[in-house]
Scaffold this motif. Structure first.
Motif, PDB file in Angstrom:
ATOM      1  N   ARG A 173       5.314   3.271  -4.564  1.00 28.53           N
ATOM      2  CA  ARG A 173       5.193   4.314  -5.578  1.00 28.53           C
ATOM      3  C   ARG A 173       5.987   3.857  -6.793  1.00 28.53           C
ATOM      4  NH1 ARG A 173       7.384   9.289  -3.209  1.00 28.53           N
ATOM      5  NH2 ARG A 173       8.708   7.843  -2.115  1.00 28.53           N
TER       6      ARG A 173
ATOM      7  N   GLU B 180      -2.732   1.244 -11.891  1.00 29.68           N
ATOM      8  CA  GLU B 180      -4.018   1.795 -11.440  1.00 29.68           C
ATOM      9  C   GLU B 180      -4.850   0.726 -10.728  1.00 29.68           C
ATOM     10  OE1 GLU B 180      -8.036   3.758 -13.291  1.00 29.68           O
ATOM     11  OE2 GLU B 180      -6.134   4.196 -14.298  1.00 29.68           O
TER      12      GLU B 180
ATOM     13  N   GLU C 160       0.485   1.151 -17.028  1.00 25.15           N
ATOM     14  CA  GLU C 160      -0.395   2.146 -16.400  1.00 25.15           C
ATOM     15  C   GLU C 160      -1.686   1.507 -15.895  1.00 25.15           C
ATOM     16  OE1 GLU C 160       1.089   6.195 -18.668  1.00 25.15           O
ATOM     17  OE2 GLU C 160      -0.613   5.105 -19.526  1.00 25.15           O
TER      18      GLU C 160
ATOM     19  N   ASN D 259       0.808  -1.223   0.000  1.00 25.32           N
ATOM     20  CA  ASN D 259       0.000   0.000   0.000  1.00 25.32           C
ATOM     21  C   ASN D 259       0.839   1.270   0.000  1.00 25.32           C
ATOM     22  OD1 ASN D 259      -2.510  -1.389   0.111  1.00 25.32           O
ATOM     23  ND2 ASN D 259      -2.083  -1.826   2.256  1.00 25.32           N
TER      24      ASN D 259
ATOM     25  N   GLY E 290      -3.584   0.069  -7.336  1.00 30.61           N
ATOM     26  CA  GLY E 290      -3.585   1.220  -6.438  1.00 30.61           C
ATOM     27  C   GLY E 290      -2.204   1.774  -6.143  1.00 30.61           C
ATOM     28  N   ILE E 291      -1.288   1.620  -7.101  1.00 32.86           N
ATOM     29  CA  ILE E 291       0.081   2.130  -6.933  1.00 32.86           C
ATOM     30  C   ILE E 291       0.191   3.457  -7.664  1.00 32.86           C
ATOM     31  CG2 ILE E 291       2.525   1.712  -7.410  1.00 32.86           C
ATOM     32  CD1 ILE E 291       1.882  -1.303  -7.193  1.00 32.86           C
ATOM     33  N   ARG E 292       0.607   4.484  -6.927  1.00 28.97           N
ATOM     34  CA  ARG E 292       0.711   5.826  -7.500  1.00 28.97           C
ATOM     35  C   ARG E 292       1.918   5.927  -8.428  1.00 28.97           C
ATOM     36  NH1 ARG E 292       3.020  10.985  -6.240  1.00 28.97           N
ATOM     37  NH2 ARG E 292       4.057  10.188  -4.391  1.00 28.97           N
ATOM     38  N   LEU E 293       1.655   6.416  -9.629  1.00 28.87           N
ATOM     39  CA  LEU E 293       2.719   6.681 -10.588  1.00 28.87           C
ATOM     40  C   LEU E 293       3.260   8.073 -10.291  1.00 28.87           C
ATOM     41  CD1 LEU E 293       4.340   5.876 -13.102  1.00 28.87           C
ATOM     42  CD2 LEU E 293       2.478   6.813 -14.493  1.00 28.87           C
ATOM     43  N   VAL E 294       4.505   8.141  -9.800  1.00 26.78           N
ATOM     44  CA  VAL E 294       5.130   9.413  -9.435  1.00 26.78           C
ATOM     45  C   VAL E 294       5.472  10.217 -10.677  1.00 26.78           C
ATOM     46  CG1 VAL E 294       7.115  10.499  -8.293  1.00 26.78           C
ATOM     47  CG2 VAL E 294       6.054   8.462  -7.308  1.00 26.78           C
TER      48      VAL E 294
END
Length: 167
Positions: A95, A127, A123, A92, A130-134
């Motif tokens: 990044r 998504e 991508e 969780n 739930g991993i944020r693309l920095v």
């Protein structure tokens, strides 16, 4: 792993080849080269100091003869996440950065390149997970090499014309 001497510091560097990945739990710098249509996907959990890098070639293992998981975005990314969690990362808190996916090879009848299909798959999976693309340095028509320094939390990209940028 290679050790480099710079300004009284010793930096450990780990090179990842095509269809390979690495997970580290220290300040080892992760590097890969030869990113044309391939992608370098970096994942990082800062709180637990776990870094990972995978060098994938193709978007999906579907219809492939060689099913090496690290060769494909759809099987390699989950593999990298699992290995990172096993090493102490919190899924969780991950990044991501993506590098590569140039328009170099077209194989399907729709005219979509391998690079653009790799980007779309990465991508989509990030998504869904739930991993944020920095940040990303993707597309174009040039090759790249990347260097991820977890101590500085920087991604340095060298292009085929020897220009360097950070994302």
């Amino acid at each position: 792993m290679k050790r480099l001497e710079t300004n009284d510091e010793t930096i450990t560097r780990r090179k990842i080849g095509i269809a390979e990945y690495a997970v580290v739990t220290d300040e080892t710098v992760l590097v890969t080269s030869g990113l044309g249509s391939c992608l370098g996907i970096i994942l990082y959990d800062q709180r637990n100091s776990v870094s990972g890098l995978i060098h994938v070639m193709l978007p999906s293992v579907d219809h492939a003869r060689d099913t090496t998981p690290a060769k494909f975005v759809d099987t390699g990314l989950p593999l990298l996440i699992d290995e990172m969690v096993e090493a102490g990362a919190d899924a969780n808190r991950l990044r991501a950065w993506i590098v590569g996916g140039s328009e170099m090879l077209q194989f399907n009848s729709t005219g979509e390149s391998i690079g653009s299909r790799n980007i779309a798959m990465a991508e989509q999976l990030l998504e869904e997970l739930g991993i944020r693309l920095v940040d990303a340095d993707i597309g174009g028509n040039h090759g790249r090499s990347l260097r991820f320094d977890p101590a500085e939390e920087t991604v340095s990209i060298r292009t085929a014309d020897d220009s360097i940028q950070q994302i």
